[in-house]
Write a protein that holds these residues in place. Structure first.
Motif, PDB file in Angstrom:
ATOM      1  N   GLY A   5      -1.402   6.795  12.510  1.00 27.18           N
ATOM      2  CA  GLY A   5      -2.300   7.233  11.460  1.00 27.18           C
ATOM      3  C   GLY A   5      -2.268   6.230  10.317  1.00 27.18           C
ATOM      4  O   GLY A   5      -1.373   5.378  10.228  1.00 27.18           O
ATOM      5  N   PRO A   6      -3.221   6.307   9.411  1.00 28.00           N
ATOM      6  CA  PRO A   6      -3.298   5.312   8.333  1.00 28.00           C
ATOM      7  C   PRO A   6      -2.077   5.321   7.403  1.00 28.00           C
ATOM      8  O   PRO A   6      -1.617   4.275   6.968  1.00 28.00           O
ATOM      9  N   ILE A   7      -1.526   6.491   7.146  1.00 30.56           N
ATOM     10  CA  ILE A   7      -0.372   6.556   6.240  1.00 30.56           C
ATOM     11  C   ILE A   7       0.873   6.005   6.929  1.00 30.56           C
ATOM     12  O   ILE A   7       1.642   5.243   6.335  1.00 30.56           O
ATOM     13  N   GLU A   8       1.071   6.374   8.197  1.00 28.90           N
ATOM     14  CA  GLU A   8       2.219   5.853   8.935  1.00 28.90           C
ATOM     15  C   GLU A   8       2.126   4.336   9.097  1.00 28.90           C
ATOM     16  O   GLU A   8       3.126   3.627   8.968  1.00 28.90           O
ATOM     17  N   ALA A  10       0.567   2.276   7.035  1.00 24.92           N
ATOM     18  CA  ALA A  10       0.832   1.683   5.721  1.00 24.92           C
ATOM     19  C   ALA A  10       2.324   1.678   5.415  1.00 24.92           C
ATOM     20  O   ALA A  10       2.858   0.683   4.910  1.00 24.92           O
ATOM     21  N   LEU A  11       3.017   2.755   5.750  1.00 27.90           N
ATOM     22  CA  LEU A  11       4.460   2.812   5.496  1.00 27.90           C
ATOM     23  C   LEU A  11       5.220   1.803   6.350  1.00 27.90           C
ATOM     24  O   LEU A  11       6.188   1.191   5.892  1.00 27.90           O
ATOM     25  N   ARG A  12       4.796   1.614   7.578  1.00 24.99           N
ATOM     26  CA  ARG A  12       5.444   0.614   8.430  1.00 24.99           C
ATOM     27  C   ARG A  12       5.199  -0.797   7.915  1.00 24.99           C
ATOM     28  O   ARG A  12       6.099  -1.639   7.947  1.00 24.99           O
ATOM     29  N   THR A  98      -5.367  -2.930   4.017  1.00 17.28           N
ATOM     30  CA  THR A  98      -4.104  -2.191   4.094  1.00 17.28           C
ATOM     31  C   THR A  98      -2.921  -3.152   4.054  1.00 17.28           C
ATOM     32  O   THR A  98      -1.935  -2.910   3.354  1.00 17.28           O
ATOM     33  N   MET A 102      -0.195  -3.376   0.985  1.00 16.32           N
ATOM     34  CA  MET A 102       1.232  -3.176   1.204  1.00 16.32           C
ATOM     35  C   MET A 102       2.047  -4.407   0.804  1.00 16.32           C
ATOM     36  O   MET A 102       3.150  -4.286   0.280  1.00 16.32           O
TER      37      MET A 102
END
Length: 173
Positions: A5-8, A10-12, A98, A102
């Protein structure tokens, strides 16, 4: 293979950027030492008058923070450009905004946040009234984030140049 997903995603990406940046600790320490040394030298140049130092303290801290962020921003995309990772990032299916977001957020977390946390100590050394420390922390926290994004634009424009640091500083200033 599982789609992220987009949030996962971005966190990675953020974790990757933080890991890569933490491997080059000297590049992270240079802006902090610069910030500390320049702010420490100002009372020697201006004199020991607490009134003068108190009046100039916010401006001194802001200008030195700007220069410190600029100092660190030259390496924002340079390492990826030098080793070919930048081309792979451009060819990957991950949205470029993205990745850049980040990278810039990691830059701020490793330069802007430590500068912001160090600023109250230097503000007190410069005789700044303690009532203004909250406003200083808030403004430097938000302002250093904005400076990181502006510096990212300049770093992206000068990444291919051999001596792009000077041009980067001129563009951002």
């Amino acid at each position: 293979m599982k789609t992220l997903g987009p949030i996962e995603l971005a966190l990675r990406l953020l974790r990757r950027e933080l890991t890569v940046s933490l491997r080059r600790r000297t590049e992270l320490a240079n802006p902090l030492f610069f910030f500390l040394i320049v702010c420490t030298l100002f009372p020697l140049g201006l004199g020991p008058s607490p009134q003068i130092l108190a009046e100039l303290a916010p401006g001194i801290l802001w200008i030195v923070a700007l220069l410190s962020v600029l100092m660190a921003s030259d390496a924002l995309f340079k390492g990826d450009f030098d080793d070919g990772t930048l081309e792979q990032i451009l060819l990957s299916p991950v949205p470029l905004y993205t990745t850049v977001l980040m990278k810039t957020l990691a830059h701020w977390l490793l330069t802007g946040v430590p500068l912001t946390l160090l600023s109250p100590l230097l503000a007190l050394m410069l005789q700044m009234p303690s009532e203004g420390l909250g406003a200083l922390l808030l403004s430097l926290g938000c302002g250093s984030l904005v400076l990181s994004f502006i510096a990212a634009i300049g770093a992206a424009l000068t990444v291919g140049l051999k001596r792009g640091g000077v041009l980067l500083s001129l563009l951002v200033l």
